[in-house]
Design a protein around this motif. Sequence first.
Motif, short mmCIF file in Angstrom:
data_model
loop_
_atom_site.label_atom_id
_atom_site.label_comp_id
_atom_site.label_asym_id
_atom_site.label_seq_id
_atom_site.Cartn_x
_atom_site.Cartn_y
_atom_site.Cartn_z
N ARG A 114 0.79 -1.22 0.00
CA ARG A 114 0.00 0.00 0.00
C ARG A 114 0.83 1.28 0.00
NH1 ARG A 114 -5.14 -0.46 0.59
NH2 ARG A 114 -5.41 1.63 1.47
N ARG A 115 2.04 1.21 0.52
CA ARG A 115 2.86 2.41 0.64
C ARG A 115 4.06 2.33 -0.30
NH1 ARG A 115 3.74 2.47 7.00
NH2 ARG A 115 3.78 0.23 6.58
N ALA A 116 4.22 3.37 -1.12
CA ALA A 116 5.31 3.40 -2.09
C ALA A 116 5.66 4.84 -2.42
CB ALA A 116 4.93 2.65 -3.37
N VAL A 117 6.88 5.03 -2.90
CA VAL A 117 7.39 6.33 -3.33
C VAL A 117 7.93 6.18 -4.74
CG1 VAL A 117 9.05 8.17 -2.87
CG2 VAL A 117 7.99 6.95 -0.96
N VAL A 118 7.58 7.11 -5.65
CA VAL A 118 8.06 7.05 -7.03
C VAL A 118 8.83 8.32 -7.36
CG1 VAL A 118 6.23 5.53 -7.85
CG2 VAL A 118 5.90 8.01 -7.96
N LEU A 119 9.82 8.17 -8.24
CA LEU A 119 10.64 9.28 -8.69
C LEU A 119 10.45 9.50 -10.18
CD1 LEU A 119 13.06 11.32 -8.36
CD2 LEU A 119 14.54 9.40 -9.00
N ALA A 120 10.11 10.73 -10.56
CA ALA A 120 10.09 11.15 -11.95
C ALA A 120 11.38 11.90 -12.24
CB ALA A 120 8.89 12.05 -12.23
N VAL A 121 11.98 11.67 -13.40
CA VAL A 121 13.27 12.28 -13.73
C VAL A 121 13.11 13.35 -14.79
CG1 VAL A 121 14.41 10.09 -13.21
CG2 VAL A 121 13.91 10.69 -15.60
N GLY A 122 14.10 14.23 -14.85
CA GLY A 122 14.11 15.29 -15.84
C GLY A 122 14.70 16.56 -15.28
N GLU A 123 14.95 17.52 -16.13
CA GLU A 123 15.51 18.79 -15.70
C GLU A 123 14.45 19.63 -14.99
OE1 GLU A 123 17.05 20.41 -19.28
OE2 GLU A 123 18.99 19.38 -19.08
N GLY A 124 14.90 20.37 -13.99
CA GLY A 124 14.00 21.27 -13.30
C GLY A 124 12.80 20.57 -12.71
N GLU A 125 11.61 21.13 -12.93
CA GLU A 125 10.39 20.63 -12.29
C GLU A 125 9.95 19.26 -12.81
OE1 GLU A 125 7.25 23.45 -12.29
OE2 GLU A 125 8.27 24.81 -10.92
N ALA A 126 10.58 18.76 -13.85
CA ALA A 126 10.26 17.40 -14.30
C ALA A 126 10.69 16.36 -13.27
CB ALA A 126 10.92 17.11 -15.65
N SER A 127 11.69 16.68 -12.45
CA SER A 127 12.11 15.79 -11.36
C SER A 127 11.17 15.99 -10.17
CB SER A 127 13.55 16.09 -10.95
OG SER A 127 14.47 15.60 -11.88
N ARG A 128 10.44 14.92 -9.83
CA ARG A 128 9.47 15.00 -8.73
C ARG A 128 9.47 13.69 -7.96
NH1 ARG A 128 4.23 17.57 -12.01
NH2 ARG A 128 5.48 18.96 -13.36
N ILE A 129 9.04 13.77 -6.70
CA ILE A 129 8.88 12.58 -5.87
C ILE A 129 7.46 12.58 -5.32
CG2 ILE A 129 9.67 11.32 -3.85
CD1 ILE A 129 12.40 12.63 -4.21
N LEU A 130 6.75 11.47 -5.53
CA LEU A 130 5.38 11.33 -5.08
C LEU A 130 5.27 10.11 -4.17
CD1 LEU A 130 5.33 12.36 -8.28
CD2 LEU A 130 2.88 12.39 -7.84
N ARG A 131 4.29 10.15 -3.26
CA ARG A 131 4.10 9.07 -2.29
C ARG A 131 2.63 8.70 -2.21
NH1 ARG A 131 5.97 6.97 2.89
NH2 ARG A 131 4.14 6.54 4.18
N THR A 132 2.37 7.39 -2.03
CA THR A 132 1.02 6.91 -1.76
C THR A 132 1.01 6.08 -0.50
OG1 THR A 132 -0.88 5.69 -2.65
CG2 THR A 132 1.31 4.83 -3.19
N GLU A 133 -0.08 6.15 0.24
CA GLU A 133 -0.25 5.35 1.44
C GLU A 133 -1.48 4.46 1.35
OE1 GLU A 133 -0.19 7.71 4.95
OE2 GLU A 133 1.70 8.73 4.44
N ASP A 134 -2.15 4.46 0.20
CA ASP A 134 -3.37 3.68 0.05
C ASP A 134 -3.37 2.86 -1.23
OD1 ASP A 134 -3.69 5.67 -1.85
OD2 ASP A 134 -5.35 6.67 -0.81
N GLY A 135 -2.21 2.33 -1.58
CA GLY A 135 -2.13 1.46 -2.75
C GLY A 135 -2.24 2.18 -4.07
N GLY A 136 -2.02 3.49 -4.08
CA GLY A 136 -2.08 4.25 -5.33
C GLY A 136 -3.42 4.88 -5.61
N THR A 137 -4.37 4.75 -4.70
CA THR A 137 -5.66 5.42 -4.90
C THR A 137 -5.47 6.93 -4.90
OG1 THR A 137 -6.85 3.58 -3.86
CG2 THR A 137 -8.00 5.70 -4.00
N THR A 138 -4.63 7.41 -3.99
CA THR A 138 -4.30 8.83 -3.97
C THR A 138 -2.78 8.98 -3.84
OG1 THR A 138 -4.52 8.98 -1.56
CG2 THR A 138 -6.48 9.46 -2.89
N TRP A 139 -2.27 10.11 -4.35
CA TRP A 139 -0.85 10.42 -4.29
C TRP A 139 -0.66 11.83 -3.75
CZ3 TRP A 139 2.98 6.93 -5.75
CH2 TRP A 139 2.54 5.78 -6.45
N THR A 140 0.45 12.02 -3.02
CA THR A 140 0.83 13.36 -2.60
C THR A 140 2.25 13.63 -3.11
OG1 THR A 140 1.65 12.52 -0.48
CG2 THR A 140 -0.62 13.35 -0.56
N GLU A 141 2.49 14.87 -3.48
CA GLU A 141 3.81 15.26 -3.99
C GLU A 141 4.68 15.72 -2.83
OE1 GLU A 141 5.12 18.98 -6.54
OE2 GLU A 141 4.19 17.45 -7.84
#
Length: 380
Positions: A114-141
């Motif tokens: 249920r809990r995971a963190v993902v990394l998006a890559v790229g220059e500037g704002e394209a690099s982001r880290i998001l987290r879910t605590e409910d199996g991906g139903t919702t995400w927070t940046e």
Amino acid sequence: MTAMGKTRRPVSLALCGAVVAAAALLAGPTAQAGQRVRAGAPDAAGGEVGWRPVGTGSTARFRGLAAVDRDAAWVAGSGGTVLRTADGGRTWRDVSPPGAGELEFRDVEAFDGRRAVVLAVGEGEASRILRTEDGGTTWTEGFRNPDPRAFYDCLAFFDRRRGLAVSDPVDGRFRILSTADGGRTWRVLPDAGMPRALPGEAGFAASGQCLVTSGPRDVWLATGGGAAGRVLHSADRGLTWTVADAAIPAGDPARGVFGLAFRGRAHGVAVGGDYRADRPSPHAAAVTRDGGRAWRPAAAPPPAYRSGVAWLPHGRTAALAVGPTGTDLTRDGGRTWRTVDTGSYDTVDCAPDSGCWASGERGRVARLAAGRAAGRDGAP
């Protein structure tokens, strides 16, 4: 899983993140021919192992992979795609963050189903880290990169709270992000303890394994593109670092160390080479027995570029390395490797219960199955 410095990022992103136009994969273990390990390939206990492809219904390239156990896994890839399974790959749930279609996910770290963190890559704002605590139903940046000079490549966690992410060099040094709350918030660490990068040196966002941890404090960073492929090591969660030549040649934006795996603090393997399909990679693996202070080239390395590597659980000497042209097995701690499959995978990950998974282009995901190995056509 990284793209390299500014001059080579467009090439790397085009190669590593492109979605291949192909039909969606069929569900079930016979979805792709030729993806099982050939009969007789032994695991750490001497038995036989084999890749069992599972259909995902996606054409994304999955360079991010997190094995939770034999039944549960997460994959993250191109087009902002995140999938998870809880039944061994028989079915997959699309849990992609809303509005993420323009993002390139190259790493995912999962704490459980249920809990995971993902990394998006790229220059500037394209690099982001998001987290879910409910199996991906919702995400927070948790992080959006405000610096156009930074390009984040990989992330890794020591435990459920503490983790790091790494960017290509800014002002001549690799930049390290730190979290102490499971990825909800991040801060840039001071760079006074970071050695200066070589000209052209950066990381590779190819498999999510350019930054790896072992235990509560040790972390290693793989590099390429500079005059030498190097591995940096920190024993204090990224505050201070030492650096060693990894014995995998670089000297070109496409060459260097792409993936690392450590078994405890001492024993590590590194894989890499030249990711261009028309270039040879005669020195694609190296091994360390002292925590990365010194690396030795493999006596019989994989025959081509490899981007991902993982130790097989519950053994001391067996590991798998994967890349676009095949999978290789070592049974002697990384000194010698032999090819056991010719299917294309970008990354590999194993859970403590011996659940091992691989993923790559065209939505390809597979499980490692112990027991009687199937033939090369993948028939059960």
